[in-house]
Design an enzyme around this catalytic site. Structure first.
Site, PDB file in Angstrom:
ATOM      1  CB  SER A 117      -0.975  -0.064   1.181  1.00 58.70           C
ATOM      2  OG  SER A 117      -1.931   0.962   1.093  1.00 58.70           O
ATOM      3  CG  ASP A 167      -7.500  -2.507  -3.330  1.00 58.16           C
ATOM      4  OD1 ASP A 167      -8.012  -1.597  -2.643  1.00 58.16           O
ATOM      5  OD2 ASP A 167      -6.299  -2.771  -3.307  1.00 58.16           O
ATOM      6  CG  HIS A 198      -5.895  -1.726   0.117  1.00 59.28           C
ATOM      7  ND1 HIS A 198      -5.316  -1.444  -1.096  1.00 59.28           N
ATOM      8  CD2 HIS A 198      -5.170  -1.011   1.025  1.00 59.28           C
ATOM      9  CE1 HIS A 198      -4.311  -0.609  -0.941  1.00 59.28           C
ATOM     10  NE2 HIS A 198      -4.201  -0.334   0.351  1.00 59.28           N
TER      11      HIS A 198
HETATM   12  C1  MLT Z   1      -2.932   3.974   2.181  1.00 59.71           C
HETATM   13  O1  MLT Z   1      -3.828   3.953   2.995  1.00 59.71           O
HETATM   14  O2  MLT Z   1      -1.799   3.711   2.504  1.00 59.71           O
HETATM   15  C2  MLT Z   1      -3.254   4.377   0.801  1.00 59.71           C
HETATM   16  O3  MLT Z   1      -4.201   3.646   0.306  1.00 59.71           O
HETATM   17  C3  MLT Z   1      -2.087   4.388  -0.070  1.00 59.71           C
HETATM   18  C4  MLT Z   1      -1.327   5.631   0.190  1.00 59.71           C
HETATM   19  O4  MLT Z   1      -1.880   6.561   0.748  1.00 59.71           O
HETATM   20  O5  MLT Z   1      -0.147   5.670  -0.181  1.00 59.71           O
END
Ligand code: MLT
Length: 216
Positions: A117, A167, A198
């Site tokens: 992520s 996701d 996710h």
């Molecule tokens: C997260 O929550 O980390 C996002 O989905 C990805 C990001 O902000 O880089």
């Protein structure tokens, strides 16, 4: 590369040397483990060991705090990134990897990023901005960090992307665009799709394990 006067000790991190692989583990790859939002330097240590047990593990904590949650760069909203901050943090992380390779005596040319992520997003940014730093990357649920004005030369750099059709954060077209940008940069991209969301699931791990063991 850049340096803004910071050293690797400015990053809270864990380094676990390679279990085997000769003197100082110099002949083993090093996994650069990059956690997701709200994670820390411990999050991906076990995953790294599962993925490639013979590798050394370098696991920094993101230096940006969103409320109390560590991240690798600032965002303005979910999926809306502060790109100048992302760029600066990317160079900072690349500097950290180089400094850590000297300090811990691992081969900088054998660093493979494993990011989830937010961590996968800064790894993708590092591929775009600092193409010499990573020998490969495993990106779990990445987005397009930004579209580079000029594509880097990633000739044959092996990159594994894992994406979930369900996701809620990363759309199918984002994943496809990232894979395309990396391919157009010359990288050897493998995209694995599953029906999950996710999060890193067992299938992600199994398929990434097989892929990593072939390229490492
Ligand atoms: C997260 O929550 O980390 C996002 O989905 C990805 C990001 O902000 O880089």
């Amino acid at each position: 590369m850049l340096t803004n006067g910071q050293t690797f000790s400015d990053f809270i991190h864990r380094f676990i040397p390679a279990e085997t692989g000769g003197q100082g583990g110099e002949s083993s790859p090093t996994l650069l483990l990059l956690h997701g939002t709200g994670g820390n330097e411990y999050d991906l240590l076990d995953l790294g060991h599962m993925l490639l047990p013979q590798a050394a593990r370098l696991s920094p904590r993101g230096r940006v705090l969103e409320n109390t949650m560590p991240r690798f760069f600032r965002r303005l909203a979910e999926g809306v990134f502060d790109v100048p901050d992302l760029r600066a943090r990317t160079y900072e992380l690349a500097d950290f990897v180089q400094a850590a390779s000297q300090h811990y005596h691992f081969e900088q040319k054998r660093v493979i990023a494993v990011g989830f992520s937010n961590g996968a997003n800064i790894a993708a940014s590092m591929l775009f901005l600092c193409p010499g730093i990573l020998a490969g990357a495993v990106l779990f649920h990445p987005m397009v960090p930004f579209v580079p004005e000029q594509l880097p030369d990633l000739a044959l750099t092996p990159i594994f992307i894992s994406a979930g059709r369900a996701d809620p954060i990363v759309t199918v077209s984002q994943t496809e665009q990232l894979a395309m940008l990396l391919q157009e940069s010359g990288a050897d991209v493998t995209t694995h799709w599953h029906n999950g969301g996710h999060a890193i699931n067992h299938e992600d791990i199994r398929v990434a394990q097989i892929w990593l063991r072939k390229i490492a």
